[in-house]
Design an enzyme around this catalytic site. Structure first.
Site, PDB file in Angstrom:
ATOM      1  N   CYS A 133      33.649  53.559  48.601  1.00 38.43           N
ATOM      2  CA  CYS A 133      33.712  54.583  49.642  1.00 38.43           C
ATOM      3  C   CYS A 133      32.810  54.214  50.817  1.00 38.43           C
ATOM      4  O   CYS A 133      31.595  54.424  50.766  1.00 38.43           O
ATOM      5  CB  CYS A 133      33.301  55.936  49.053  1.00 38.43           C
ATOM      6  N   CYS A 136      30.903  57.108  52.422  1.00 37.98           N
ATOM      7  CA  CYS A 136      29.734  57.586  51.674  1.00 37.98           C
ATOM      8  C   CYS A 136      28.535  56.657  51.864  1.00 37.98           C
ATOM      9  O   CYS A 136      27.410  57.117  52.022  1.00 37.98           O
ATOM     10  CB  CYS A 136      30.046  57.647  50.177  1.00 37.98           C
ATOM     11  N   ASP A 137      28.784  55.365  51.805  1.00 36.88           N
ATOM     12  CA  ASP A 137      27.689  54.422  51.608  1.00 36.88           C
ATOM     13  C   ASP A 137      27.401  53.477  52.768  1.00 36.88           C
ATOM     14  O   ASP A 137      26.451  52.692  52.707  1.00 36.88           O
ATOM     15  CB  ASP A 137      27.959  53.595  50.341  1.00 36.88           C
TER      16      ASP A 137
END
Lengths: 406, 105
Positions: A133, A136-137
């Site tokens: 993701c 997200c990261d």
């Protein structure tokens, strides 16, 4: 179980939320059950450039919040719980906390999750530099060097997004040089991006690192040669797997676990529909999931009307009922309908006629094995006691059957 | 719930007595946001037995990486200045977090 819902939707991604909106807007009692936050995979895609009407782009989380608000504005109920199994025949869903809910129909939109590669180091280093993701990261990889595995739309689109953070992005592609599965517009942009490099004919054989990703072992699939590449992060975009384990045996799935439906989104189980990425379909996008949800909700509504109408007017009727299966598209049907009407009318309130347009309601016709039109089935106390097909339908034959029942 | 960051992490987490549970999260991480209410509920439930902290990684990237966190969400468990357990992005749910708390209090 306090009451029966009209529609129970399992999964709150774009397919489920769209179905909830359509269902609630049709005044159906609609319950959507989602185990996490609504929005599904779309909520973890930052740049959303291909949802119609948003030419300048929107974000996945923003669009999904709008979907959820839209559904609840019409009265859909969204519940946080995890469905662990369903009973397709009884239309009951069982949740992890032991609660259960019953519906007249079920719409399955469980979605899919990123596929894992299954190589050494992948599981141990998840959250330690291995990610599925970018949204997200990505922050963690600011000014670092990272590797992306995959070459479809998601891989190429997310690589482009990652270059806003990372120092360099190396995309590992299994195909020959210059060949990507992603859409041409995405390819063009990636080839022009100075921060993106490609390694062709290769895959990742191992992810290395002591507590945090330090490098990958690449294998050239043509020469079988392996090389090590230092990297701080590995993003894996090699497709998805459907989250359908919990419905195995209840509805038909294909060999890869995707739900098989007809064009009305109905599964192999009557009254159980499906929408979104977990369905066998050509394209998996927010817009296609939303479209699936609309079709599924409208088909579910129709199912409820047909089933309730038939049950009330035919199956629960104490008098004998002649059900005329007809369709205005066949001239013979139009010709014979007045004959049937007159013959039944002669019995006054002792018998009843119920006309069923097979074009609109194929489900009931199919259930009773009706293939020719016109066909008249004689029901008494919920069961078929006799039938007349095409030329057999005469006033005398109708009279004979009704007299024998009465 | 303590908000911890690069300037107070040593004091509030590493030097704190007993069990310290840290929620590494980020404002763009949907899974983190979804998990937050569960974490807050657990913080209330076990607040007298352990210390619960939130760490917004978006402003504390170096600190997170130093704690070997490079993906979200992560729930990390500290005791006596050492990380004794951790639940990564594919593992952390209300149930697994609660089980880990019970294991370490």
């Amino acid at each position: 179980m306090s009451s029966i819902w009209d529609i129970i939707i399992v999964g709150g991604g774009p397919g489920g939320l769209s179905a909830a909106m359509y269902g609630a807007r049709s005044k159906l009692r609609t319950l959507l059950i989602e185990k996490a936050k609504t929005g599904g995979q779309a909520a973890s895609t930052q740049d959303m450039e291909n949802y119609p009407g948003f030419a300048k782009g929107t974000t996945g989380p923003a669009l999904m919040q709008a979907f959820a608000d839209h559904a609840t504005s019409f009265g859909a109920e969204i519940m946080r719980n995890e469905v662990v199994s369903i009973d397709a025949a009884q239309k009951i869903v069982h949740c992890k906390d032991g609660s259960q809910y019953q519906g007249h129909t079920i719409i399955l939109s469980p979605g899919a999750i990123p596929r894992t590669l299954g190589v050494r180091g992948e599981q141990a280093l998840r959250g330690k530099g291995v990610s599925y993701c970018a949204t997200c990261d990505a922050d963690f990889f600011t000014d670092l060097d990272i590797v992306v595995l995959g070459n479809g739309d998601a891989a190429i689109e997310e690589s482009h997004y990652l270059t806003k953070f990372a120092n360099s992005v190396t995309i590992v592609v299994i195909h020959d040089e210059g060949v990507l599965d992603a859409a041409p517009m995405l390819q063009e942009r990636a080839f022009k991006n100075p921060k993106i490099n490609f390694i062709w004919n290769s895959t990742i054989q191992e992810i290395k690192g002591d507590g945090i990703v330090e490098g990958v072992v690449l294998r050239n699939i043509k020469t079988n040669e392996t090389t090590e590449l230092e990297t701080n992060g590995v993003f894996i975009y090699i497709g998805t797997i459907p989250l359908t384990d919990f419905i195995k045996g209840q509805v038909n799935l294909d060999s890869r676990g995707y739900i098989i439906t007809d064009e009305r989104m109905e599964t192999s189980a009557e009254g159980v529909f499906a929408a979104g990425d977990a369905r066998v379909t050509y394209l998996r996008q927010v817009v296609t999931a939303a479209a699936d949800g609309a079709v599924a909700a409208v088909a579910a509504e129709k199912y409820i009307i047909e089933e309730e109408g038939f049950a009330e007017s035919v199956l629960h009727e104490s008098r004998p009922v002649a059900v005329a299966f007809w369709t205005p598209m066949i001239p013979k049907c139009i010709e014979i309908m007045p004959v049937i009407e007159t013959a039944i009318a002669a019995y006054g309130t002792q018998a009843k006629l119920w006309k069923l347009d097979t074009y609109r309601n194929q489900r009931v016709a199919k259930r009773y094995g009706v293939v020719e039109q016109p066909t008249v089935l004689f029901f008494h106390q919920g069961v078929v006691v006799n039938r007349l097909v095409e030329d057999e339908i005469t006033p005398a034959a109708i009279k004979g059957i009704l007299d024998s029942i009465l | 719930m303590f908000e911890v960051h690069k300037d107070n992490f040593d004091q509030e987490v590493l030097q704190a007595p007993g069990l310290v549970v840290v929620d590494f999260w980020g404002p763009k991480c949907e899974k983190c946001l979804a998990l937050m209410p569960d974490f807050e509920r657990l913080a209330e439930q076990y607040g007298d037995k352990a210390k619960f902290c939130k760490l917004d990684t978006s402003g504390n990237r170096r600190l997170a990486i130093a704690q070997k966190v490079m993906g979200l969400p992560v729930i990390a468990f500290y005791k006596g200045g050492e990380k004794i357990a951790e639940l990564g992005p594919s593992e952390c749910t209300a149930l697994t977090i609660e089980a880990k708390i019970q294991e370490h209090i």
